[in-house]
Write a protein that holds these residues in place. Structure first.
Motif, PDB file in Angstrom:
ATOM      1  N   UNK A 163       0.839  -1.206   0.000  1.00  0.00           N
ATOM      2  CA  UNK A 163       0.000   0.000   0.000  1.00  0.00           C
ATOM      3  C   UNK A 163       0.870   1.250   0.000  1.00  0.00           C
ATOM      4  N   UNK A 164       1.928   1.255   0.819  1.00  0.00           N
ATOM      5  CA  UNK A 164       2.824   2.415   0.872  1.00  0.00           C
ATOM      6  C   UNK A 164       3.513   2.608  -0.474  1.00  0.00           C
ATOM      7  N   UNK A 165       3.985   1.532  -1.071  1.00  0.00           N
ATOM      8  CA  UNK A 165       4.648   1.630  -2.380  1.00  0.00           C
ATOM      9  C   UNK A 165       3.691   2.175  -3.433  1.00  0.00           C
ATOM     10  N   UNK A 166       2.449   1.696  -3.437  1.00  0.00           N
ATOM     11  CA  UNK A 166       1.464   2.183  -4.410  1.00  0.00           C
ATOM     12  C   UNK A 166       1.168   3.660  -4.201  1.00  0.00           C
ATOM     13  N   UNK A 167       1.120   4.090  -2.934  1.00  0.00           N
ATOM     14  CA  UNK A 167       0.918   5.517  -2.649  1.00  0.00           C
ATOM     15  C   UNK A 167       2.040   6.354  -3.250  1.00  0.00           C
ATOM     16  N   UNK A 168       3.277   5.919  -3.033  1.00  0.00           N
ATOM     17  CA  UNK A 168       4.429   6.667  -3.544  1.00  0.00           C
ATOM     18  C   UNK A 168       4.416   6.706  -5.063  1.00  0.00           C
ATOM     19  N   UNK A 169       4.165   5.576  -5.691  1.00  0.00           N
ATOM     20  CA  UNK A 169       4.169   5.509  -7.154  1.00  0.00           C
ATOM     21  C   UNK A 169       3.072   6.392  -7.732  1.00  0.00           C
ATOM     22  N   UNK A 170       1.878   6.311  -7.172  1.00  0.00           N
ATOM     23  CA  UNK A 170       0.769   7.112  -7.685  1.00  0.00           C
ATOM     24  C   UNK A 170       1.030   8.609  -7.518  1.00  0.00           C
ATOM     25  N   UNK A 171       1.550   8.999  -6.336  1.00  0.00           N
ATOM     26  CA  UNK A 171       1.856  10.413  -6.107  1.00  0.00           C
ATOM     27  C   UNK A 171       2.985  10.881  -7.019  1.00  0.00           C
ATOM     28  N   UNK A 172       3.982  10.030  -7.267  1.00  0.00           N
ATOM     29  CA  UNK A 172       5.086  10.395  -8.164  1.00  0.00           C
ATOM     30  C   UNK A 172       4.590  10.566  -9.594  1.00  0.00           C
ATOM     31  N   UNK A 173       3.683   9.697 -10.016  1.00  0.00           N
ATOM     32  CA  UNK A 173       3.133   9.825 -11.374  1.00  0.00           C
ATOM     33  C   UNK A 173       2.365  11.132 -11.523  1.00  0.00           C
ATOM     34  N   UNK A 203      14.024  -1.326   7.276  1.00  0.00           N
ATOM     35  CA  UNK A 203      13.451  -2.622   6.903  1.00  0.00           C
ATOM     36  C   UNK A 203      12.204  -2.407   6.047  1.00  0.00           C
ATOM     37  N   UNK A 204      11.365  -1.463   6.464  1.00  0.00           N
ATOM     38  CA  UNK A 204      10.160  -1.127   5.692  1.00  0.00           C
ATOM     39  C   UNK A 204      10.559  -0.525   4.351  1.00  0.00           C
ATOM     40  N   UNK A 205      11.579   0.334   4.358  1.00  0.00           N
ATOM     41  CA  UNK A 205      12.022   0.969   3.110  1.00  0.00           C
ATOM     42  C   UNK A 205      12.484  -0.072   2.093  1.00  0.00           C
ATOM     43  N   UNK A 206      13.173  -1.112   2.556  1.00  0.00           N
ATOM     44  CA  UNK A 206      13.640  -2.152   1.631  1.00  0.00           C
ATOM     45  C   UNK A 206      12.466  -2.923   1.018  1.00  0.00           C
ATOM     46  N   UNK A 207      11.425  -3.194   1.816  1.00  0.00           N
ATOM     47  CA  UNK A 207      10.250  -3.869   1.265  1.00  0.00           C
ATOM     48  C   UNK A 207       9.536  -2.982   0.255  1.00  0.00           C
ATOM     49  N   UNK A 208       9.377  -1.702   0.607  1.00  0.00           N
ATOM     50  CA  UNK A 208       8.751  -0.752  -0.319  1.00  0.00           C
ATOM     51  C   UNK A 208       9.592  -0.634  -1.583  1.00  0.00           C
ATOM     52  N   UNK A 209      10.915  -0.608  -1.407  1.00  0.00           N
ATOM     53  CA  UNK A 209      11.826  -0.486  -2.551  1.00  0.00           C
ATOM     54  C   UNK A 209      11.652  -1.649  -3.513  1.00  0.00           C
ATOM     55  N   UNK A 210      11.496  -2.848  -2.977  1.00  0.00           N
ATOM     56  CA  UNK A 210      11.319  -4.015  -3.842  1.00  0.00           C
ATOM     57  C   UNK A 210      10.055  -3.866  -4.695  1.00  0.00           C
ATOM     58  N   UNK A 211       8.962  -3.412  -4.085  1.00  0.00           N
ATOM     59  CA  UNK A 211       7.716  -3.219  -4.847  1.00  0.00           C
ATOM     60  C   UNK A 211       7.895  -2.178  -5.950  1.00  0.00           C
ATOM     61  N   UNK A 212       8.550  -1.060  -5.608  1.00  0.00           N
ATOM     62  CA  UNK A 212       8.733   0.009  -6.603  1.00  0.00           C
ATOM     63  C   UNK A 212       9.653  -0.454  -7.724  1.00  0.00           C
ATOM     64  N   UNK A 213      10.733  -1.122  -7.359  1.00  0.00           N
ATOM     65  CA  UNK A 213      11.723  -1.558  -8.350  1.00  0.00           C
ATOM     66  C   UNK A 213      11.158  -2.633  -9.279  1.00  0.00           C
ATOM     67  N   UNK A 214      10.364  -3.539  -8.733  1.00  0.00           N
ATOM     68  CA  UNK A 214       9.913  -4.699  -9.493  1.00  0.00           C
ATOM     69  C   UNK A 214       8.565  -4.472 -10.179  1.00  0.00           C
ATOM     70  N   UNK A 215       7.670  -3.688  -9.556  1.00  0.00           N
ATOM     71  CA  UNK A 215       6.280  -3.653 -10.010  1.00  0.00           C
ATOM     72  C   UNK A 215       5.811  -2.307 -10.546  1.00  0.00           C
ATOM     73  N   UNK A 216       6.690  -1.324 -10.686  1.00  0.00           N
ATOM     74  CA  UNK A 216       6.247  -0.011 -11.155  1.00  0.00           C
ATOM     75  C   UNK A 216       7.136   0.475 -12.294  1.00  0.00           C
ATOM     76  N   UNK A 258      17.224  -9.233   3.787  1.00  0.00           N
ATOM     77  CA  UNK A 258      18.251  -9.806   2.914  1.00  0.00           C
ATOM     78  C   UNK A 258      17.654 -10.257   1.581  1.00  0.00           C
ATOM     79  N   UNK A 259      16.420 -10.772   1.610  1.00  0.00           N
ATOM     80  CA  UNK A 259      15.759 -11.146   0.357  1.00  0.00           C
ATOM     81  C   UNK A 259      15.471  -9.915  -0.494  1.00  0.00           C
ATOM     82  N   UNK A 260      15.077  -8.821   0.169  1.00  0.00           N
ATOM     83  CA  UNK A 260      14.832  -7.581  -0.563  1.00  0.00           C
ATOM     84  C   UNK A 260      16.110  -7.066  -1.217  1.00  0.00           C
ATOM     85  N   UNK A 261      17.227  -7.171  -0.495  1.00  0.00           N
ATOM     86  CA  UNK A 261      18.518  -6.747  -1.059  1.00  0.00           C
ATOM     87  C   UNK A 261      18.884  -7.592  -2.275  1.00  0.00           C
ATOM     88  N   UNK A 262      18.562  -8.875  -2.210  1.00  0.00           N
ATOM     89  CA  UNK A 262      18.851  -9.759  -3.340  1.00  0.00           C
ATOM     90  C   UNK A 262      18.054  -9.328  -4.572  1.00  0.00           C
TER      91      UNK A 262
END
Length: 387
Positions: free
Chosen positions: A136-146, A163-176, A286-290
């Motif tokens: 949800x946080x990643x989608x908020x950031x992506x939508x606001x950035x668009x 830790x939260x930033x890395x999870x959000x980062x994975x969503x933005x990097x992979x799904x947006x 660590x999975x997010x970093x990978x």
């Protein structure tokens, strides 16, 4: 003749303990019962205690838990604008700040770091007090950035916020379609082993309370007790004599906890703190970093920055040397994307207490590194032959 004249005053000589005991037996509960008298009396007393406990629990739920449940049901995550970029050329980039364990709103932290404006627009995340959903946080950031025309995203996470930033980062990097330019981690524990034993024990105790005590996620009275106990070193006297309580200091602690943690609407709820600590326990960093170590589509992998005290013992919450080693294994090396910043005179993720030190390392080390990394990425993409 008055009826009172027939009554004789009692004197010490009239007292008879045998007679008193007999009278107590004759007037006690269930004195006339002949069958299973002790069992029936015990059951009756237990029922009375259960009824009293039920009444207390009903009051606890009505006045403590239910109002918080109603309030928290109306909360939701949000993006809060903090500052515009210093350089107009950086209007295509947004820097998003995420606060750590026990925090709700990153606005004050982001405001204390004006150096972030040299990277681009600065936003802060306010969490949902019911819990954390990184998608949800990643989608908020992506939508606001668009909507704002911002192409590049830099995430900043303090302590558990990393830790939260890395999870959000994975969503933005992979799904947006937004490009994740970098992730800045401030004293972030890469997994539960990076949390020092004392802090880890408090977090695990909290999870146990949440698991078995009804209403613990919303209870303000429980929060008052836990927060006060965590500050016990300020009001307990551990001198040579017996353990004592400094009631003046206890009053100051209670007033502070009530002001900052109970009455304040900016304080994180018990449920949010539980979700934050659970994110550390899950150990997905660590999975997010990978995932972030691999380019996705036409987007290069982001830069990773780790800020830690030069003196590792200054961080009493996170073993930053352990996190440092994990980051080198996952993001370092000759072809790595990692920068480790050893900040002087800082403790555990404390930019609001040490803004000068943090802003200095951002301007002198982090910003040049991100700029060099972006130039390197651009030159690599230009030099690469078309597929």
């Amino acid at each position: 003749m008055s009826p009172m004249d027939a009554r004789h005053p009692s004197t010490v000589s009239d007292w008879d303990d045998t007679r008193r005991r007999a009278r107590l037996r004759d007037t006690s509960l269930g004195h006339g019962w002949k069958t299973l008298r002790r069992t029936r009396v015990t059951l009756l007393r237990v029922a009375a205690l259960l009824l009293a406990g039920l009444v207390v629990f009903a009051q606890y739920w009505k006045y403590d838990v239910a109002p918080e449940q109603a309030r928290l049901a109306r909360t939701e995550p949000a993006i809060l604008p903090v500052a515009a970029p210093v350089d107009p050329q950086n209007w295509d980039t947004v820097v998003v700040d995420l606060v750590g364990l026990g925090g709700l709103d990153a606005s004050d932290t982001a405001t204390a770091l004006p150096a972030l404006r040299r990277m681009g627009m600065v936003w802060a995340i306010r969490y949902d007090n019911e819990g954390i959903d990184t998608k949800v946080i990643a989608d908020l950031i992506v939508r606001a950035a668009e909507l704002s025309g911002l192409r590049n995203v830099v995430l900043v996470g303090h302590s558990m916020g990393g830790v939260i930033a890395l999870e959000v980062a994975e969503h933005i990097h992979r799904d947006s379609d937004r490009r994740l330019a970098g992730v800045i981690l401030d004293c972030t524990p890469m997994d539960l082993n990076a949390v020092r034993p004392e802090s880890r024990g408090r977090g695990e105790d909290m999870l146990r309370w949440m698991g078995w005590l009804p209403g613990a996620r919303e209870s303000r009275s429980l929060r008052l007790a836990v927060e006060t106990y965590a500050r016990r070193d300020r009001f307990l006297d551990r001198g040579d004599g017996p353990l004592g309580v400094k009631f003046g200091k206890l009053g100051e602690v209670l007033a502070e906890v009530l002001r900052d943690k109970i009455v304040s609407r900016d304080a994180a709820s018990n449920g949010l703190i539980e979700s934050q600590f659970t994110a550390i326990v899950a150990g997905g960093a660590t999975d997010d970093l990978r995932t972030l170590a691999q380019p996705v589509a036409d987007k290069p992998r982001p830069a990773i920055v780790f800020i830690r005290p030069r003196d590792a013992s200054a961080d009493r919450v996170v073993d930053v040397e352990y996190s440092h080693r994990v980051l080198i294994e996952r993001s370092g090396g000759v072809d790595g994307t990692l920068l480790v910043v050893l900040a002087r005179n800082t403790g555990h993720a404390n930019p609001m207490q040490r803004p000068r030190e943090y802003n200095t390392v951002i301007e002198q080390q982090i910003l040049p590194f991100l700029q060099r990394y972006q130039q390197q990425v651009r030159s690599t993409m230009v030099a690469a032959p078309p597929r």
